[in-house]
Enzyme design. Structure first.
Site, mmCIF file in Angstrom:
data_model
loop_
_atom_site.group_PDB
_atom_site.id
_atom_site.type_symbol
_atom_site.label_atom_id
_atom_site.label_comp_id
_atom_site.label_asym_id
_atom_site.label_seq_id
_atom_site.Cartn_x
_atom_site.Cartn_y
_atom_site.Cartn_z
ATOM 1 N N CYS A 55 0.911 -1.474 0.058
ATOM 2 C CA CYS A 55 -0.019 0.002 0.064
ATOM 3 C C CYS A 55 0.933 1.348 0.047
ATOM 4 O O CYS A 55 1.860 1.327 -0.923
ATOM 5 C CB CYS A 55 -1.055 -0.147 1.248
ATOM 6 S SG CYS A 55 -2.180 1.221 1.141
ATOM 7 N N LEU A 56 0.861 2.123 1.124
ATOM 8 C CA LEU A 56 1.470 3.349 0.813
ATOM 9 C C LEU A 56 2.998 3.062 1.245
ATOM 10 O O LEU A 56 3.886 3.738 0.779
ATOM 11 C CB LEU A 56 0.990 4.389 2.043
ATOM 12 C CG LEU A 56 -0.312 4.902 1.842
ATOM 13 C CD1 LEU A 56 -0.668 6.110 3.065
ATOM 14 C CD2 LEU A 56 -0.560 5.549 0.637
#
Length: 592
Positions: A326-327
């Protein structure tokens, strides 16, 4: 300044702002009055900018008013939909004319097929269908406004869904009959308990059998490093020999890292260690107002790069397999591009799990990101020092409100059905905060301005480029991801030209990644793009890569093996420079 110098200065790429969020480069003596008022309003609206929503509605309405031909089309569609609905109601056993989206499970119970519930549900779906059409294909209306108005219309209609009311939902009626009304009493007790919990601002205790560090996040290991931003965990070996190259996992700071270390049977970390890998994982701290000035650059330099330095201390003279989720994958991509630019060759491979590098097609979360919205959130974070976990969770729940809000509320409060706890459910409730400065920079530089793939993201005053990354890439997207849509994740292929494997797996943002071998009804597709190959669009890729049954984890392990050297004896925990600071999962993961 001469003309050449002036032109050079104008054309220099924009770097991430260095000024703290609490400072204004053009100070105004009364600016903080405005910010305080906007911050107070933001708390009342859950962080949603009323200016952004009202401007989108006005934009849609004004464009529709000046399009009489489109209005006639919508009127004709309403008449046609009504005719279909009446025809369905008067012909028992006929096929329903309107279908719910695949992710909407509200009307799948067989009792919804009987009258009058079938007509009510079809009327609701017909209205949803009409609004879908009414908010799109309006001449002159921009896509962002159209999507936002459609989203708001859907939210309003979901409130009035027949599935939300006892007299119009056959499942509720059946439940009340079978329990002699006790379900409503049980539901009222659950509602009261939830209200008390919300009012007390105290998170609920972990359910029995789901204690962090004991039942979940329990893969054996040691915390070998800690700074203000993260703890680094080195996991204990489970095999006599290990791959020479260690694996460093960079999770997203919007979530606790143990989504990758749930129960032992579905823990990606535990499985990796069991396959003979030396695994290190970053565990981000849960920031408070004291960490308001942590920046995106801090997460790269004092996070990813500092963790990489420690891993190289423990396992010297070898390259490192890196994994970003993800991030965490986004910041890993930024770090890797910076390393490539600067000639740092310590990476063996890069794996990105449901991670975006381009944000032009970032899914429905873009509905919450525009200039007005970012400014609104920035004012709220300026006052708080962070973005609160409940404020983030609200946005994600709103994207799938029909399932994450209304269906849950109906089952819990009207049917008295207590949700069975799961390891992923416990993890999902264990949310984190986001430092004010970092989140403002992230929203503006990546979501709003898309600098990374636009060639305008600068580190240390110099632009970085993903195409400079030459180490092998393994990219994973998930079919039903509404946070990082797989076609957005796929676009990593557009901005890199090295050796790349792309995997598309069944499931959503979390469930598709936590897809262990033996998990029932799982499949994936995998493709290989050699370095320098021509680009293939995602639709063509999907058509030409057949499904494979099973877990993508095994494909990834094979790929890691191909890019690894000979097996060696496991390294000592912490090496010689980093003595143990305590047992995994450490202290930061316990922060509330």
């Amino acid at each position: 300044m001469n003309a050449v110098t002036d032109k050079t200065q104008r054309n220099r790429p924009m770097a991430i702002p260095a000024a703290p969020i609490n400072e204004n480069p053009n100070p105004h003596p009364h600016r903080n009055i405005d910010r305080t008022l906007r911050a107070g309003l933001a708390k009342l609206t859950g962080g949603i900018s009323p200016y952004a929503t009202s401007s989108s509605v006005a934009n849609w309405a004004l464009h529709l008013v000046r399009a009489p031909g489109r209005q006639m089309e919508l009127a004709e569609k309403a008449v046609a939909s009504s005719a279909k609905l009446w025809s369905y109601a008067l012909q028992p056993g006929s096929a329903p004319p309107f279908k719910a989206p695949d992710y909407d499970h509200r009307f799948r119970h067989p009792d919804w097929a009987s009258a009058p519930f079938n007509v009510w549900s079809q009327a609701f779906l017909a209205t949803l269908d009409w609004w879908e059409d009414a908010t799109h294909d309006i001449p002159g209306l921009d896509h962002h406004s159209a999507e936002r108005v459609h989203f708001m219309a859907r939210q309003a209609l979901d409130v009035a869904s027949p599935s939300n009311f006892p007299l119009t939902n056959p499942e509720i009626i059946a439940r009340l009959k079978s329990t002699n009304g006790q379900a409503l009493m049980d539901g009222a007790a659950m509602m009261f308990a939830d209200i008390v919990e919300i009012a007390s601002h105290e998170p609920p205790p972990a359910p029995e059998g789901f204690k962090v560090g004991h039942d979940i996040a329990c893969t054996p290991g040691k915390v070998i490093y800690r700074n203000e931003l993260f703890e680094l965990i080195q996991y204990a070996p489970q095999t006599e020999k290990v791959q020479a190259e260690p694996v460093l996992i960079v999770p997203a700071w919007i979530m606790k890292y143990y989504i990758l270390d749930l129960s032992p049977q579905n823990s990606l970390i535990n499985w990796l260690v069991g396959q003979g890998h030396t695994v290190f994982a970053i565990s981000w701290r849960n920031p408070t107002a004291e960490q308001a000035e942590l920046s995106l650059e801090d997460y790269r330099k004092r996070g990813v790069m500092e963790a990489l330095d420690v891993v190289c201390d423990v396992v010297p003279d070898t390259k490192v397999h890196t994994v970003g989720y993800c991030l965490g994958g986004t910041i890993l991509s930024i770090a890797a591009a910076t390393m490539a630019r600067d000639g740092d060759e310590r990476l063996a491979t890069i794996t990105l799990l449901a991670a975006q590098t381009d944000f032009t097609e970032a899914g429905e979360i873009l509905l919450f990101v525009d200039e007005s919205q970012v400014a609104f959130l920035s004012d709220m974070m300026w006052e708080q020092g962070y973005l609160d976990q409940s404020q983030m969770a609200g946005a994600f729940r709103a994207i799938r409100a029909e399932d994450l809000v209304w269906t849950r509320a109906v089952r819990r409060y009207l049917m008295g059905i207590e949700e069975m706890p799961t390891d992923m459910g416990v993890w999902n409730a264990d949310a984190t905060r986001m430092p004010a400065r970092m989140h403002a920079e992230y929203l503006r530089s990546l979501f709003l301005e898309n600098r990374l793939t636009a060639g305008r993201f600068a580190v240390d005053g110099r632009v970085i480029a993903l195409k400079d990354i030459k180490v092998p890439l393994f990219i994973v997207g998930t079919e039903s991801d509404h946070i990082a849509p797989w076609k957005s994740v796929y676009k990593t292929k557009l901005f890199t030209d090295g050796d790349l494997h792309f995997v598309l797996t069944k499931g959503g943002h979390n469930g598709g990644i936590v897809s262990e071998p033996g998990h029932a009804k799982r499949h994936y597709r995998i493709g290989h793009r050699p370095a320098g190959a021509r680009y293939m669009d995602p639709d063509h890729w999907l058509e030409t890569h057949p499904k494979k049954e099973g877990s993508w984890w095994t494909e990834w392990d094979k790929w890691l093996g191909i890019h690894s050297g000979a097996q060696v004896a496991p390294p000592k925990p912490g090496g010689t420079k980093h003595p143990s600071l305590g047992a995994a999962p450490g202290s930061y993961v316990m922060q509330r």
